[in-house]
Design a protein around this motif. Structure first.
Motif, mmCIF file in Angstrom:
data_model
loop_
_atom_site.group_PDB
_atom_site.id
_atom_site.type_symbol
_atom_site.label_atom_id
_atom_site.label_comp_id
_atom_site.label_asym_id
_atom_site.label_seq_id
_atom_site.Cartn_x
_atom_site.Cartn_y
_atom_site.Cartn_z
ATOM 1 N N VAL A 244 43.339 28.182 33.671
ATOM 2 C CA VAL A 244 43.861 29.993 33.879
ATOM 3 C C VAL A 244 42.618 30.295 34.031
ATOM 4 C CG1 VAL A 244 45.275 31.260 33.825
ATOM 5 C CG2 VAL A 244 45.857 28.343 33.852
ATOM 6 N N PHE A 245 42.077 30.960 34.611
ATOM 7 C CA PHE A 245 41.344 31.669 34.908
ATOM 8 C C PHE A 245 41.116 32.964 34.630
ATOM 9 C CE2 PHE A 245 38.416 28.190 36.128
ATOM 10 C CZ PHE A 245 37.872 28.472 36.214
ATOM 11 N N TYR A 246 40.580 34.456 34.129
ATOM 12 C CA TYR A 246 41.154 35.427 33.405
ATOM 13 C C TYR A 246 40.029 36.197 34.381
ATOM 14 C CZ TYR A 246 45.183 34.702 30.792
ATOM 15 O OH TYR A 246 46.880 34.392 30.963
ATOM 16 N N ASP A 247 39.946 36.956 34.474
ATOM 17 C CA ASP A 247 38.487 38.129 34.574
ATOM 18 C C ASP A 247 38.291 38.799 33.513
ATOM 19 O OD1 ASP A 247 39.697 40.665 34.601
ATOM 20 O OD2 ASP A 247 39.309 41.161 36.689
ATOM 21 N N ASN A 248 36.591 39.127 33.725
ATOM 22 C CA ASN A 248 36.529 39.985 32.042
ATOM 23 C C ASN A 248 36.850 41.005 31.954
ATOM 24 O OD1 ASN A 248 35.140 41.187 34.592
ATOM 25 N ND2 ASN A 248 33.239 41.613 32.856
ATOM 26 N N LEU A 249 37.930 41.968 32.868
ATOM 27 C CA LEU A 249 38.603 42.940 32.092
ATOM 28 C C LEU A 249 39.880 41.962 32.260
ATOM 29 C CD1 LEU A 249 37.681 45.745 35.143
ATOM 30 C CD2 LEU A 249 36.560 45.089 32.907
#
Length: 308
Positions: A244-249
């Motif tokens: 599961v990918f989240y961006d850096n924000l």
């Protein structure tokens, strides 16, 4: 004075925050750093004046907040939170997760300045163990220097440095503390050494199949002699097959299978094009796929509600 300036620089009034933000910058440059207090998730902690986290969290409402939902999910579905936090910094993650009676936190920080602040914040808390050490994929001494700035610390190699850093592995550290076999969440945020820390935690991972939550910056991994796709391959071999990918924000991007090599390569290519950009990756062991599906559905509802 430092506390007064910090509080005003975090004001909701734009004009006040701008003016005191400029004053803060000048104070750091000409007067040096000091400790101040800052409240996160209702808990007051000690941080250094130059720490950028309060400004990230003020400017980006979802920054670092996903960890609290992960912690609450574990408590509601699995049981008490038993978390290893590598790169614990000043303890902001613990504050974000909250401290519940059945929780256990094993906090590892290598930088002496941040560890001193971590001790001030959590040394006397029940269920919290603090360890000051550097972690990697093997025990021993390696050349490099530890550089701290803006609320984080990273290892810099080369550049003619003659300094040596002493490392151990999470597996060796766990063995010295009874194995940590009840760990159900392993969080790693060490600015490029994340892959090495995870590779040095194979026994911990094999024993308890914890949920993994780690920073993935292809640029920083490569600077540390690592490779993002190779790291995901290694985790896949240990039974972690969906990422599961989240961006850096802190915003949800989606879930990608370990078999989707082209998609994973494209994500890493995109990150490399943007200086300072990285992903936070969450992954569950295959024997917890149902939990991953439940959490992902919960996250999609959460982020869907933000746009309404």
């Amino acid at each position: 004075m430092y506390q007064f300036v910090l509080d005003r620089s975090l004001s909701d009034r734009w004009s006040i925050s701008i003016v005191f933000g400029l004053i803060r910058g000048a104070m750091i440059k000409y007067l040096g750093d000091e400790t101040v207090r800052w409240s996160i998730n209702g808990r007051s902690i000690v941080i250094n004046f130059a720490h950028q986290l309060p400004y990230y969290m003020k400017g980006y409402p979802e920054y670092s907040r996903n960890i609290s939902r992960i912690a609450d999910f574990i408590r509601s579905r699995i049981g008490g939170l038993c978390m290893i936090d590598v790169g614990a910094n000043v303890g902001d993650t613990v504050a974000m997760c909250g401290l519940k009676p059945d929780d256990k936190f094993f906090l590892v920080e290598g930088d002496p300045t941040y560890f001193a602040l971590l001790k001030q914040n959590f040394a006397n808390e029940h269920g919290v163990v603090l360890v000051h050490t550097m972690l990697s994929d093997r025990f021993g001494i390696q050349p490099g220097s530890l550089v701290a700035a803006n609320g984080t610390a990273r290892v810099e190699q080369g550049k003619g440095t003659s300094l040596n850093l002493h490392y151990t592995t999470l597996d060796l550290l766990a063995a010295a503390h009874g194995g940590l076999k009840d760990t159900n969440l392993l969080k790693v945020d060490v600015d490029g050494y994340d892959g090495r820390v995870l590779r040095g935690a194979r026994q911990v991972i094999d024993w308890s199949h914890p949920i993994l939550f780690f920073e993935c910056s292809p640029r920083e991994l490569e600077a540390a002699g690592d490779d993002a796709l190779a790291l995901l391959d290694d985790l896949s071999a240990l039974g972690y097959r969906r990422f599961v990918f989240y961006d850096n924000l802190g915003y949800l991007l989606g879930v990608v299978s370990a078999d989707s090599r082209d998609q994973l390569a494209d994500l890493m290519f995109y990150s490399r094009q943007r200086p300072g950009y990285y992903y936070d990756i969450l992954t569950f062991h295959v024997d917890q796929n149902s939990y991953l599906d439940q959490f992902l559905a919960q996250e999609r509802r959460y982020y869907g509600n933000l746009s309404r």
